[in-house]
Motif scaffolding. Sequence first.
Motif, PDB file in Angstrom:
ATOM      1  N   ASN A 232      -4.294   5.940   0.776  1.00  0.00           N
ATOM      2  CA  ASN A 232      -3.146   6.196   1.647  1.00  0.00           C
ATOM      3  C   ASN A 232      -3.579   6.397   3.100  1.00  0.00           C
ATOM      4  OD1 ASN A 232      -1.566   6.064  -0.625  1.00  0.00           O
ATOM      5  ND2 ASN A 232      -1.250   8.267  -0.798  1.00  0.00           N
ATOM      6  N   ARG A 233      -4.657   7.145   3.297  1.00  0.00           N
ATOM      7  CA  ARG A 233      -5.120   7.418   4.659  1.00  0.00           C
ATOM      8  C   ARG A 233      -5.651   6.145   5.322  1.00  0.00           C
ATOM      9  NH1 ARG A 233      -5.545  11.724   7.502  1.00  0.00           N
ATOM     10  NH2 ARG A 233      -4.924  12.992   5.693  1.00  0.00           N
ATOM     11  N   TYR A 236      -2.676   4.159   6.310  1.00  0.00           N
ATOM     12  CA  TYR A 236      -2.025   4.796   7.459  1.00  0.00           C
ATOM     13  C   TYR A 236      -2.759   4.466   8.756  1.00  0.00           C
ATOM     14  CZ  TYR A 236      -0.881   8.536  10.736  1.00  0.00           C
ATOM     15  OH  TYR A 236      -0.534   9.239  11.867  1.00  0.00           O
ATOM     16  N   TRP A 250       2.793  10.837   9.626  1.00  0.00           N
ATOM     17  CA  TRP A 250       2.436  10.692   8.214  1.00  0.00           C
ATOM     18  C   TRP A 250       3.664  10.866   7.329  1.00  0.00           C
ATOM     19  CZ3 TRP A 250      -2.035   9.562   5.530  1.00  0.00           C
ATOM     20  CH2 TRP A 250      -2.047   9.859   4.158  1.00  0.00           C
ATOM     21  N   LEU A 253       5.711   7.798   6.603  1.00  0.00           N
ATOM     22  CA  LEU A 253       5.104   6.761   5.764  1.00  0.00           C
ATOM     23  C   LEU A 253       4.940   7.190   4.311  1.00  0.00           C
ATOM     24  CD1 LEU A 253       2.323   5.443   8.172  1.00  0.00           C
ATOM     25  CD2 LEU A 253       4.533   4.394   7.655  1.00  0.00           C
ATOM     26  N   THR A 254       5.237   8.452   4.004  1.00  0.00           N
ATOM     27  CA  THR A 254       5.084   8.929   2.628  1.00  0.00           C
ATOM     28  C   THR A 254       5.919   8.117   1.634  1.00  0.00           C
ATOM     29  OG1 THR A 254       4.557  11.169   3.376  1.00  0.00           O
ATOM     30  CG2 THR A 254       5.325  10.920   1.099  1.00  0.00           C
TER      31      THR A 254
END
Length: 281
Positions: A232-233, A236, A250, A253-254
């Motif tokens: 995920n990071r 991102y 953040w 974008l979850t």
Amino acid sequence: MQHSTAEPCSFWLIGSSVINGLLLKAQVKHRVTGSPTHHYPLEFEITLCVRGVVSPLLANVYLHYVFDLWADAWRRKVATGDVIIVRYADDLVMGFQHRAEAVRFLEEFKERLAKFGLELHPEKTRLIEFGRYAAHKRKQWGKGKPETFTFLGFTHYCGRRHKTDTFTVWRITSKQRMVAKLKTIKVELLRRKHDRISQVGAWLRKVVTGYYQYHAVPGNLRQLSTFRQRINRLWYQVLARRSQRARKRWELLTPLFERWIPRPKVLHPHPQARFYATHPS
């Protein structure tokens, strides 16, 4: 080819992913000299290379004679305690009930390999104390916790079940394997930086699902959750680079991560459950 293809004690393990280095550090050349005719002697050279798709097949064929048949005969004729042999392609781990037999086997194994011009990789071959009683004995001797070993991409360590407090061998994804996978995904994400989000998400879903299919064993959910968080990071960071004006928060974008990056869950049974299912007797 001529050969077809109850006393409380610790278990002594010889192993690691040694066959790769054992069979070939880079290349091993085995020469067979023959004389088909009196006047024209020929020399054949067989080269086995570990870095290739065919290497597991070559390892299986070669090690069936070099190791499998010989080790099985050694176990039946020499060993007095339990001996467990696990080999998958070019990876090998062995368990011995008695330390003296583990040491003896290791020495005789080296002699066996020398006959074929091979040797054990010194950095990938270890003799460690491992098993149900290893932690208790090492604590008495002031040696700390039992050592761990890595086999087929998993780090194995002695542990206790949370509900029953009984001994078990826990497996978690090897740190090196996870780091290597994340580096590969990062490179591909940067290459797809300007692709449509739905396309990148569909690709990531396939990659992560395939990773879970192999690594989602009991006791490994924490490692898989860490893997998902890092995916995920990485995504991102790539999405943030698409715009030079503003970085998306953040939290925004979850929902995107929840849609495309599946959460891990256990997909494999405990080893003993699988063993009893395939060996009901």
